[in-house]
Scaffold this motif. Sequence first.
Motif, PDB file in Angstrom:
ATOM      1  N   HIS A 113     -56.928 106.042  88.625  1.00 23.32           N
ATOM      2  CA  HIS A 113     -55.455 105.856  88.017  1.00 23.32           C
ATOM      3  C   HIS A 113     -54.551 107.338  88.510  1.00 23.32           C
ATOM      4  O   HIS A 113     -55.218 108.133  87.264  1.00 23.32           O
ATOM      5  N   TYR A 126     -58.221  93.710  79.961  1.00 27.01           N
ATOM      6  CA  TYR A 126     -59.340  94.217  81.033  1.00 27.01           C
ATOM      7  C   TYR A 126     -60.280  95.263  80.188  1.00 27.01           C
ATOM      8  O   TYR A 126     -59.991  95.556  79.159  1.00 27.01           O
ATOM      9  N   HIS A 165     -45.217  99.299  81.557  1.00 28.10           N
ATOM     10  CA  HIS A 165     -46.485  98.541  81.716  1.00 28.10           C
ATOM     11  C   HIS A 165     -46.227  97.024  81.199  1.00 28.10           C
ATOM     12  O   HIS A 165     -46.754  96.621  80.250  1.00 28.10           O
ATOM     13  N   TYR A 179     -49.412  93.178  96.703  1.00 25.65           N
ATOM     14  CA  TYR A 179     -48.505  94.429  96.657  1.00 25.65           C
ATOM     15  C   TYR A 179     -49.106  94.979  95.165  1.00 25.65           C
ATOM     16  O   TYR A 179     -48.623  94.695  94.145  1.00 25.65           O
ATOM     17  N   ALA A 202     -52.446  97.148  93.853  1.00 25.80           N
ATOM     18  CA  ALA A 202     -53.841  96.764  93.495  1.00 25.80           C
ATOM     19  C   ALA A 202     -53.960  97.247  92.006  1.00 25.80           C
ATOM     20  O   ALA A 202     -54.713  98.259  91.876  1.00 25.80           O
ATOM     21  N   THR A 203     -53.370  96.709  91.102  1.00 21.64           N
ATOM     22  CA  THR A 203     -53.447  97.214  89.793  1.00 21.64           C
ATOM     23  C   THR A 203     -54.636  96.812  88.965  1.00 21.64           C
ATOM     24  O   THR A 203     -55.411  95.883  89.527  1.00 21.64           O
ATOM     25  N   TYR A 204     -54.954  97.451  87.858  1.00 20.40           N
ATOM     26  CA  TYR A 204     -55.991  97.022  86.907  1.00 20.40           C
ATOM     27  C   TYR A 204     -55.764  95.796  86.448  1.00 20.40           C
ATOM     28  O   TYR A 204     -56.770  94.879  86.443  1.00 20.40           O
ATOM     29  N   LYS A 205     -54.393  95.537  86.094  1.00 19.11           N
ATOM     30  CA  LYS A 205     -54.099  94.363  85.435  1.00 19.11           C
ATOM     31  C   LYS A 205     -54.634  93.128  86.409  1.00 19.11           C
ATOM     32  O   LYS A 205     -55.061  92.166  86.041  1.00 19.11           O
ATOM     33  N   ASP A 233     -51.048  99.632  98.932  1.00 18.29           N
ATOM     34  CA  ASP A 233     -51.112 100.490  97.537  1.00 18.29           C
ATOM     35  C   ASP A 233     -50.582 101.890  98.046  1.00 18.29           C
ATOM     36  O   ASP A 233     -51.063 102.203  98.937  1.00 18.29           O
ATOM     37  N   THR A 234     -50.164 102.528  97.140  1.00 17.06           N
ATOM     38  CA  THR A 234     -49.883 103.950  97.437  1.00 17.06           C
ATOM     39  C   THR A 234     -50.792 105.047  96.888  1.00 17.06           C
ATOM     40  O   THR A 234     -50.491 106.113  97.218  1.00 17.06           O
ATOM     41  N   THR A 235     -51.775 104.342  95.934  1.00 16.84           N
ATOM     42  CA  THR A 235     -52.615 105.227  95.128  1.00 16.84           C
ATOM     43  C   THR A 235     -53.713 105.684  96.348  1.00 16.84           C
ATOM     44  O   THR A 235     -54.666 104.932  96.766  1.00 16.84           O
ATOM     45  N   LYS A 287     -57.532 104.530  95.862  1.00 14.43           N
ATOM     46  CA  LYS A 287     -57.409 103.167  96.166  1.00 14.43           C
ATOM     47  C   LYS A 287     -57.571 102.564  97.753  1.00 14.43           C
ATOM     48  O   LYS A 287     -58.104 101.772  97.856  1.00 14.43           O
ATOM     49  N   ALA A 296     -48.342  94.413  91.074  1.00 14.44           N
ATOM     50  CA  ALA A 296     -47.597  95.571  90.117  1.00 14.44           C
ATOM     51  C   ALA A 296     -46.466  94.947  89.503  1.00 14.44           C
ATOM     52  O   ALA A 296     -45.313  95.394  89.821  1.00 14.44           O
ATOM     53  N   ASN A 316     -45.317  94.602  86.853  1.00 16.60           N
ATOM     54  CA  ASN A 316     -44.549  95.762  85.738  1.00 16.60           C
ATOM     55  C   ASN A 316     -43.614  96.596  86.742  1.00 16.60           C
ATOM     56  O   ASN A 316     -42.795  97.086  85.862  1.00 16.60           O
ATOM     57  N   GLU A 353     -38.360  98.223  90.700  1.00 20.63           N
ATOM     58  CA  GLU A 353     -38.496  99.128  91.783  1.00 20.63           C
ATOM     59  C   GLU A 353     -38.973  98.569  93.014  1.00 20.63           C
ATOM     60  O   GLU A 353     -38.383  98.897  93.986  1.00 20.63           O
ATOM     61  N   LYS A 356     -37.138  98.322  96.863  1.00 20.73           N
ATOM     62  CA  LYS A 356     -37.701  98.920  98.001  1.00 20.73           C
ATOM     63  C   LYS A 356     -38.004  98.082  99.296  1.00 20.73           C
ATOM     64  O   LYS A 356     -37.924  98.315 100.003  1.00 20.73           O
TER      65      LYS A 356
HETATM   66  P1  TYD Z   1     -50.154 100.682  87.216  1.00 22.85           P
HETATM   67  O1  TYD Z   1     -48.509 100.416  87.025  1.00 22.85           O
HETATM   68  O2  TYD Z   1     -51.082 101.942  86.712  1.00 22.85           O
HETATM   69  O3  TYD Z   1     -50.888  99.473  86.500  1.00 22.85           O
HETATM   70  P2  TYD Z   1     -52.245  98.958  86.111  1.00 22.85           P
HETATM   71  O4  TYD Z   1     -52.391 100.075  84.864  1.00 22.85           O
HETATM   72  O5  TYD Z   1     -52.495  97.721  85.793  1.00 22.85           O
HETATM   73  O6  TYD Z   1     -53.412  99.484  87.147  1.00 22.85           O
HETATM   74  O7  TYD Z   1     -50.399 100.420  88.738  1.00 22.85           O
HETATM   75  C1  TYD Z   1     -49.544 100.298  89.706  1.00 22.85           C
HETATM   76  C2  TYD Z   1     -50.201 100.362  91.120  1.00 22.85           C
HETATM   77  O8  TYD Z   1     -49.188 100.024  92.066  1.00 22.85           O
HETATM   78  C3  TYD Z   1     -50.558 101.734  91.499  1.00 22.85           C
HETATM   79  O9  TYD Z   1     -51.732 101.553  92.191  1.00 22.85           O
HETATM   80  C4  TYD Z   1     -49.753 102.066  92.635  1.00 22.85           C
HETATM   81  C5  TYD Z   1     -49.091 100.822  93.248  1.00 22.85           C
HETATM   82  N1  TYD Z   1     -47.660 100.639  93.495  1.00 22.85           N
HETATM   83  C6  TYD Z   1     -47.464 100.651  94.986  1.00 22.85           C
HETATM   84  O10 TYD Z   1     -48.206 100.506  95.847  1.00 22.85           O
HETATM   85  N2  TYD Z   1     -46.080 100.519  95.210  1.00 22.85           N
HETATM   86  C7  TYD Z   1     -44.985 100.770  94.388  1.00 22.85           C
HETATM   87  O11 TYD Z   1     -43.786 100.807  94.719  1.00 22.85           O
HETATM   88  C8  TYD Z   1     -45.356 100.759  93.210  1.00 22.85           C
HETATM   89  C9  TYD Z   1     -44.110 100.650  92.188  1.00 22.85           C
HETATM   90  C10 TYD Z   1     -46.655 100.767  92.563  1.00 22.85           C
END
Ligand code: TYD
Length: 394
Positions: free
Chosen positions: A62, A201, A233, A304, A306-309, A329-331, A334, A363, A365, A369, A373
């Motif tokens: 993260h 989690y 969150h 869309y 791949a969050t931990y949640k 995912d943008t991270t 990951k 995502a 949460n 946003e 987009k």
């Molecule tokens: P996060 O909010 O940190 O949730 P958790 O704590 O459950 O992991 O993670 C958001 C993820 O969503 C992060 O990997 C980035 C991704 N993301 C996108 O790929 N595109 C987007 O436009 C946004 C807002 C988030």
Amino acid sequence: MKTKVQFLDLGKQPITNNFLIKKNPKNEFFYSLKLIFHKGSKLVSLAKFVPPKKMFNERYAHRASASKTMSLAYSKLAKSIKKRFKPKSILEIGSNDGVFIKHFKKIKNLGVEPCKNLASITKQAGLKTYDEFWTQKIAKKIVNQNGKVDVIYSANTISHIHNLNETFKAIDYTLHENGVFILEDPSLVEVLKNKSYDQFYDEHAYVFSISALKNITKETGLKMFDIEKLKTHGGSNRIYFKKTSNKKIRVSKVVSDHLIKEKKLGINKIKVYKDFSKEVKNSKKKLIKIFENLKKNKEKIIGYGATYKSSTVLNYCNLNNKYIDYFLDTTPTKIGKFTPGTHIPIFKYKKISDDIRYVFLGAWNFKDEIFKKEKKFIKRGGKFISHVPYPKII
Ligand code: TYD
């Protein structure tokens, strides 16, 4: 009489942060995710904690600065702290990649971050970072080297630490006599309201109510005096504490408002958690049905974010690569890997391809946003699947 009551079993779960390099690795670690309510303190926690080193290590994925919404929120908060408390020193517990603490370059700013890959980012940027877990031992070392601190801030970290008693005592020890501790974590009230069981989690050892926090901090020299509700969150609380020994504390009415609201909701009684458990089981059935119906119609579905949640949801509902082709995912950490437990490939975010009509909102949460987009996708009839507050196609 039992002091703890188990109210929900979310099955076998992997380490949410363990994004896989290979699709079907040998020896993937799973643990049993069960939730309990502590009758005495009113805390809600995992029944069995996962060893910290399995979660918080040099592979931690993260990046707090990856989201524009969060970066902006941290910059605003930094301004507000400077104006309201005028600190000469600040310490962040769980400083991640420095997204918040970097705004305090003109005063003494310190970070504590046990994930070495993240700590090295802030160290390179010139921030004094202690790459260790938050304990009484590290608190002593920090005070010895820097003196007591005016403001301690910690977002989405205290709920990760198993020994709360030691954690709060160490904070009390480190704070200057007139100091302020600011804690930010997901809100249990919001989890119950949104049926967002995915806030549970491995890392989230606790999801806090204000009542439970009040109960446990009063033993450790800290007194809450203000609370702000946040959208981050999926619904969080920012809670302000001072040392109980500080005789000039004015407690805002907001604190008693929260406590009264929680009491009305029944947050201190087991019934509310048993009802929640029933709703979660229903949510699982409905979500699986949505996916199965779409698959019957040969629809391609992607994810869309791949969050931990989302890891809790996917593993609890057995939604694997048969149902979801891939995640966007943008991270960077990951991308090119596979989701833990369910082994769905994660691709670098790009425009949603034209053959996709259904997207699972991992995502959720960041719904606002993301919907902004993805206006074009929505305009061409594209739909999102979300399980919050109940499974539906939007
Ligand atoms: P996060 O909010 O940190 O949730 P958790 O704590 O459950 O992991 O993670 C958001 C993820 O969503 C992060 O990997 C980035 C991704 N993301 C996108 O790929 N595109 C987007 O436009 C946004 C807002 C988030």
